[in-house]
Design a protein around this motif. Structure first.
Motif, PDB file in Angstrom:
ATOM      1  N   ASP A  14      56.507  62.782   1.151  1.00 52.84           N
ATOM      2  CA  ASP A  14      56.695  61.399   1.584  1.00 52.84           C
ATOM      3  C   ASP A  14      56.932  61.366   3.092  1.00 52.84           C
ATOM      4  O   ASP A  14      57.177  62.390   3.734  1.00 52.84           O
ATOM      5  N   TYR A  41      53.295  57.156   2.084  1.00 51.85           N
ATOM      6  CA  TYR A  41      53.758  56.575   3.348  1.00 51.85           C
ATOM      7  C   TYR A  41      54.529  55.280   3.120  1.00 51.85           C
ATOM      8  O   TYR A  41      54.356  54.580   2.123  1.00 51.85           O
ATOM      9  N   SER A  42      55.414  55.004   4.093  1.00 53.29           N
ATOM     10  CA  SER A  42      56.181  53.750   4.088  1.00 53.29           C
ATOM     11  C   SER A  42      55.601  52.749   5.063  1.00 53.29           C
ATOM     12  O   SER A  42      55.650  51.551   4.819  1.00 53.29           O
ATOM     13  N   THR A  43      55.061  53.252   6.175  1.00 49.35           N
ATOM     14  CA  THR A  43      54.548  52.358   7.217  1.00 49.35           C
ATOM     15  C   THR A  43      53.060  52.595   7.427  1.00 49.35           C
ATOM     16  O   THR A  43      52.578  53.729   7.357  1.00 49.35           O
ATOM     17  N   PRO A  65      50.639  54.449  -0.838  1.00 46.81           N
ATOM     18  CA  PRO A  65      51.821  53.716  -0.382  1.00 46.81           C
ATOM     19  C   PRO A  65      53.003  53.950  -1.322  1.00 46.81           C
ATOM     20  O   PRO A  65      52.832  54.185  -2.518  1.00 46.81           O
ATOM     21  N   LEU A  66      54.197  53.898  -0.751  1.00 45.51           N
ATOM     22  CA  LEU A  66      55.400  54.003  -1.572  1.00 45.51           C
ATOM     23  C   LEU A  66      55.773  52.667  -2.212  1.00 45.51           C
ATOM     24  O   LEU A  66      56.529  52.638  -3.168  1.00 45.51           O
ATOM     25  N   ASN A  67      55.226  51.585  -1.713  1.00 41.02           N
ATOM     26  CA  ASN A  67      55.667  50.254  -2.143  1.00 41.02           C
ATOM     27  C   ASN A  67      54.764  49.624  -3.206  1.00 41.02           C
ATOM     28  O   ASN A  67      54.430  48.449  -3.126  1.00 41.02           O
ATOM     29  N   VAL A  68      54.356  50.409  -4.214  1.00 42.05           N
ATOM     30  CA  VAL A  68      53.593  49.845  -5.321  1.00 42.05           C
ATOM     31  C   VAL A  68      54.379  50.062  -6.616  1.00 42.05           C
ATOM     32  O   VAL A  68      55.315  50.860  -6.655  1.00 42.05           O
ATOM     33  N   ARG A  69      53.977  49.353  -7.642  1.00 39.07           N
ATOM     34  CA  ARG A  69      54.645  49.504  -8.938  1.00 39.07           C
ATOM     35  C   ARG A  69      54.595  50.959  -9.388  1.00 39.07           C
ATOM     36  O   ARG A  69      53.619  51.678  -9.123  1.00 39.07           O
ATOM     37  N   TRP A  73      51.630  53.832  -9.079  1.00 41.93           N
ATOM     38  CA  TRP A  73      51.887  55.017  -8.277  1.00 41.93           C
ATOM     39  C   TRP A  73      51.657  56.278  -9.108  1.00 41.93           C
ATOM     40  O   TRP A  73      51.014  57.225  -8.657  1.00 41.93           O
ATOM     41  N   CYS A  88      44.549  54.617   0.131  1.00 37.54           N
ATOM     42  CA  CYS A  88      44.886  53.226  -0.158  1.00 37.54           C
ATOM     43  C   CYS A  88      43.891  52.283   0.528  1.00 37.54           C
ATOM     44  O   CYS A  88      43.563  52.462   1.707  1.00 37.54           O
TER      45      CYS A  88
END
Length: 168
Positions: A14, A41-43, A65-69, A73, A88
């Motif tokens: 990560d 990644y976060s950004t 991305p880290l910000n998916v369900r 993921w 992504c």
């Protein structure tokens, strides 16, 4: 890093971990033969920097991305573990057009996305495509939407144009 003799085939790192790695650790990771590397990644800036990194371009690097369900993921991770590749769509869409075409290539699309985009490029309606491919109209729209994202297209016409540009 210490090794136990067995080398990993897949490594998922990560963004915070990568930022804290020493050059020696990073060199070791990149020296692993046949490694499939997943970078969570976060950004967007970090993802684009990873995509542009020449050392990473020599490897099979996956950007997720880290910000998916969680279920999405895990599906992406499963794809990577089984030898697939994933970048992504938002990362691809943020690339300049020349790099986007190179990053996606025809292989970046699923076979169904290719089938649907070919029919769109040939001028068929969603209803006609659904009938030709034995799909529901909703499924055609879904494949067209996902294919468009992969191509960085904003609409049906742009997707057809970009699809035609990619074809030999």
């Amino acid at each position: 890093m210490q090794t136990t003799g067995a080398l990993p085939e897949v490594l998922l790192l990560d963004e915070p971990l990568m930022r804290s790695m020493t050059p020696a650790e990073w060199t070791w990771v990149l020296s692993l033969p046949g490694l499939r590397l997943g970078i969570a990644y976060s950004t967007m800036e970090f993802a684009l920097a990873c995509h542009a990194d020449p050392a990473l371009r020599r490897h099979s690097v996956n950007l997720l991305p880290l910000n998916v369900r969680l279920d999405v993921w895990l599906s992406i991770v499963k794809l990577i573990v089984h030898g697939g590749s994933y970048v992504c769509p938002e990362v691809i869409a943020a690339l300049p057009h020349e790099e986007r075409t190179e990053a996606v290539g025809v292989s970046g699309l699923t076979q169904r996305q290719l089938d649907v985009l070919q029919q769109v490029a040939d001028g068929h309606s969603n209803k006609s495509i659904a009938k030709n491919l034995g799909l529901s109209i909703h499924t055609v729209k879904l494949h067209l939407h996902n294919g468009s994202i992969r191509l960085g297209a904003r609409n049906r016409t742009e997707a057809a144009m970009r699809f035609r540009e990619m074809r030999p």
